[in-house]
Design a protein around this motif. Structure first.
Motif, PDB file in Angstrom:
ATOM      1  N   TYR A 138    -122.099  28.783   4.239  1.00 12.78           N
ATOM      2  CA  TYR A 138    -121.207  27.850   3.563  1.00 12.78           C
ATOM      3  C   TYR A 138    -121.995  26.658   3.046  1.00 12.78           C
ATOM      4  CZ  TYR A 138    -117.829  30.736   5.902  1.00 12.78           C
ATOM      5  OH  TYR A 138    -117.114  31.825   6.334  1.00 12.78           O
ATOM      6  N   SER A 155    -125.796  26.644  10.535  1.00  7.41           N
ATOM      7  CA  SER A 155    -125.061  27.911  10.473  1.00  7.41           C
ATOM      8  C   SER A 155    -123.859  27.837  11.404  1.00  7.41           C
ATOM      9  CB  SER A 155    -125.977  29.063  10.899  1.00  7.41           C
ATOM     10  OG  SER A 155    -126.295  28.917  12.275  1.00  7.41           O
ATOM     11  N   THR A 156    -122.927  28.767  11.241  1.00  3.75           N
ATOM     12  CA  THR A 156    -121.765  28.782  12.143  1.00  3.75           C
ATOM     13  C   THR A 156    -122.189  29.027  13.591  1.00  3.75           C
ATOM     14  OG1 THR A 156    -121.268  31.027  11.404  1.00  3.75           O
ATOM     15  CG2 THR A 156    -119.972  29.273  10.449  1.00  3.75           C
ATOM     16  N   ILE A 194    -112.970  26.323   8.902  1.00  5.30           N
ATOM     17  CA  ILE A 194    -113.688  26.660   7.675  1.00  5.30           C
ATOM     18  C   ILE A 194    -112.698  27.046   6.582  1.00  5.30           C
ATOM     19  CG2 ILE A 194    -115.163  28.450   6.646  1.00  5.30           C
ATOM     20  CD1 ILE A 194    -116.951  28.169   9.171  1.00  5.30           C
ATOM     21  N   GLN A 195    -111.673  27.808   6.940  1.00  6.27           N
ATOM     22  CA  GLN A 195    -110.659  28.206   5.962  1.00  6.27           C
ATOM     23  C   GLN A 195    -109.950  26.976   5.385  1.00  6.27           C
ATOM     24  OE1 GLN A 195    -110.448  31.358   4.828  1.00  6.27           O
ATOM     25  NE2 GLN A 195    -109.141  30.451   3.274  1.00  6.27           N
ATOM     26  N   ILE A 216    -112.308  25.227   2.980  1.00  3.53           N
ATOM     27  CA  ILE A 216    -112.430  25.980   1.722  1.00  3.53           C
ATOM     28  C   ILE A 216    -111.197  25.731   0.855  1.00  3.53           C
ATOM     29  CG2 ILE A 216    -112.414  28.304   0.714  1.00  3.53           C
ATOM     30  CD1 ILE A 216    -114.271  29.148   3.053  1.00  3.53           C
ATOM     31  N   GLU A 271    -118.026  29.040  -0.037  1.00  2.00           N
ATOM     32  CA  GLU A 271    -118.878  30.099   0.500  1.00  2.00           C
ATOM     33  C   GLU A 271    -119.962  30.425  -0.500  1.00  2.00           C
ATOM     34  OE1 GLU A 271    -118.262  34.155   3.107  1.00  2.00           O
ATOM     35  OE2 GLU A 271    -116.575  33.265   2.062  1.00  2.00           O
ATOM     36  N   LYS A 272    -121.191  30.474  -0.024  1.00  2.00           N
ATOM     37  CA  LYS A 272    -122.319  30.802  -0.894  1.00  2.00           C
ATOM     38  C   LYS A 272    -122.391  32.308  -1.027  1.00  2.00           C
ATOM     39  CE  LYS A 272    -127.259  30.138  -1.437  1.00  2.00           C
ATOM     40  NZ  LYS A 272    -128.485  29.600  -0.831  1.00  2.00           N
ATOM     41  N   ASN A 287    -123.967  35.834  -1.426  1.00  2.00           N
ATOM     42  CA  ASN A 287    -125.249  36.400  -0.988  1.00  2.00           C
ATOM     43  C   ASN A 287    -126.020  36.856  -2.200  1.00  2.00           C
ATOM     44  OD1 ASN A 287    -124.630  36.032   1.708  1.00  2.00           O
ATOM     45  ND2 ASN A 287    -123.641  38.020   1.889  1.00  2.00           N
TER      46      ASN A 287
END
Length: 89
Positions: free
Chosen positions: A2, A47-48, A74-75, A78, A85-86, A88
């Motif tokens: 994220y 990181s989480t 996190i939701q 967002i 969210e990055k 990948n």
């Protein structure tokens, strides 16, 4: 992974809690202590799993509960476009 929305959001701590200010919409979001720690962790590129470890040290909760609460937080972040969210690559 994220990413904190640095271009659009300012994050400030107020006591144990925090405030996120959306520069574009001029909206303030009050973040409780846990949500502020999650947002701050993401802003600091943690990181989480790292955020989970920090919260587990501070609170007497199970790892499963902690991970569930982080996912909910996190939701919320967002949805308010405080983080995203990055993809990948």
């Amino acid at each position: 992974m994220y990413i904190f929305n640095e271009e659009k959001v300012l994050l400030t701590q107020l006591g144990d809690e925090g405030v996120a200010f959306d520069i574009e919409s001029n909206e303030y979001y009050t973040l409780n202590e846990t949500l502020f720690k999650i947002a701050s962790g993401i802003k600091n590129q943690q990181s989480t799993p790292e955020i989970t470890a920090i919260l587990l040290q501070e609170y007497d909760i199970s790892e499963a509960f902690c991970q569930e609460e982080i996912a909910k937080g996190i939701q919320q972040l967002i949805e308010k476009k405080i983080i995203f969210e990055k993809a990948n690559v």
